[in-house]
Design a protein around this motif. Sequence first.
Motif, PDB file in Angstrom:
ATOM      1  N   ALA A   1      36.994 -10.888  37.855  1.00  0.00           N
ATOM      2  CA  ALA A   1      37.874 -10.659  39.000  1.00  0.00           C
ATOM      3  C   ALA A   1      37.076 -10.199  40.225  1.00  0.00           C
ATOM      4  O   ALA A   1      37.343 -10.622  41.350  1.00  0.00           O
ATOM      5  N   HIS A   2      36.073  -9.356  40.006  1.00  0.00           N
ATOM      6  CA  HIS A   2      35.236  -8.829  41.095  1.00  0.00           C
ATOM      7  C   HIS A   2      34.428  -9.937  41.770  1.00  0.00           C
ATOM      8  O   HIS A   2      34.258  -9.939  42.982  1.00  0.00           O
ATOM      9  N   LEU A   3      33.945 -10.875  40.989  1.00  0.00           N
ATOM     10  CA  LEU A   3      33.068 -11.928  41.511  1.00  0.00           C
ATOM     11  C   LEU A   3      33.821 -13.134  42.054  1.00  0.00           C
ATOM     12  O   LEU A   3      33.289 -13.894  42.857  1.00  0.00           O
TER      13      LEU A   3
ATOM     14  N   GLN B   1      44.750 -15.688  37.397  1.00  0.00           N
ATOM     15  CA  GLN B   1      45.880 -15.017  36.763  1.00  0.00           C
ATOM     16  C   GLN B   1      45.540 -14.603  35.335  1.00  0.00           C
ATOM     17  O   GLN B   1      45.922 -13.523  34.884  1.00  0.00           O
ATOM     18  N   ARG B   2      44.804 -15.457  34.634  1.00  0.00           N
ATOM     19  CA  ARG B   2      44.444 -15.142  33.246  1.00  0.00           C
ATOM     20  C   ARG B   2      43.514 -13.937  33.172  1.00  0.00           C
ATOM     21  O   ARG B   2      43.693 -13.061  32.327  1.00  0.00           O
ATOM     22  N   VAL B   3      42.494 -13.861  34.037  1.00  0.00           N
ATOM     23  CA  VAL B   3      41.575 -12.717  33.971  1.00  0.00           C
ATOM     24  C   VAL B   3      42.228 -11.441  34.484  1.00  0.00           C
ATOM     25  O   VAL B   3      41.827 -10.349  34.097  1.00  0.00           O
TER      26      VAL B   3
ATOM     27  N   ALA C   1      36.301 -16.781  27.347  1.00  0.00           N
ATOM     28  CA  ALA C   1      35.228 -16.695  28.336  1.00  0.00           C
ATOM     29  C   ALA C   1      35.705 -17.135  29.707  1.00  0.00           C
ATOM     30  O   ALA C   1      36.457 -18.107  29.834  1.00  0.00           O
ATOM     31  N   ALA C   2      35.256 -16.430  30.724  1.00  0.00           N
ATOM     32  CA  ALA C   2      35.496 -16.800  32.119  1.00  0.00           C
ATOM     33  C   ALA C   2      34.242 -17.481  32.640  1.00  0.00           C
ATOM     34  O   ALA C   2      33.120 -17.038  32.376  1.00  0.00           O
ATOM     35  N   VAL C   3      34.419 -18.575  33.392  1.00  0.00           N
ATOM     36  CA  VAL C   3      33.294 -19.346  33.917  1.00  0.00           C
ATOM     37  C   VAL C   3      33.300 -19.242  35.436  1.00  0.00           C
ATOM     38  O   VAL C   3      34.313 -19.534  36.088  1.00  0.00           O
TER      39      VAL C   3
END
Length: 170
Positions: free
Chosen positions: A116-118, A129-131, A140-142
């Motif tokens: 979310a920060h990046l 929305q998912r993170v 995993a977030a990409v």
Amino acid sequence: MPTLILARHAKAEAPAAGLSDADRALELIGRKASTRLGQVIAEAGLTPTLALVSPANRTQQTWKLMSTSLAGCETVLDDELYETNVPGLLDVLKGAGDADTVVVVGHEPTSSAAAAHLAGQGSDKSALQRVAHGLPTATAAVLEFDCPWTEITSRCGRLTAVLSGRDVEE
């Protein structure tokens, strides 16, 4: 273009008396989900060359199983990734050198907070929305960046996807 995969470890056994948090192992479903997450990452066309892994047992087990689908990836256990925060994670990333795609296998809430920060302009709204709700286990977030690892700051990346290995049966 540097690509970051922020992976949360898979489902681990519950805390128990006499068992340190760092020693908690994966449950059977967590082992299956770890293997599946590696496959999903590979199927997405992502080929990490560097894995930065928390020293906790569950993160090491998650990576070992993920890596069966992600051959040729250098693995570095980094003590700073256990019980860290977003600034701590960003400090670790500054040492990624010339790696094109880096996977960090870590913990919540740092993984989703870092995503979310990046995430900045051009990020996928569904992934954001998912993170915002936190990364579930074996997810995993990409993110993609237009700057080197040493220059990554708040909102400078694009969150492009959230990938999950959770579609396995117990």
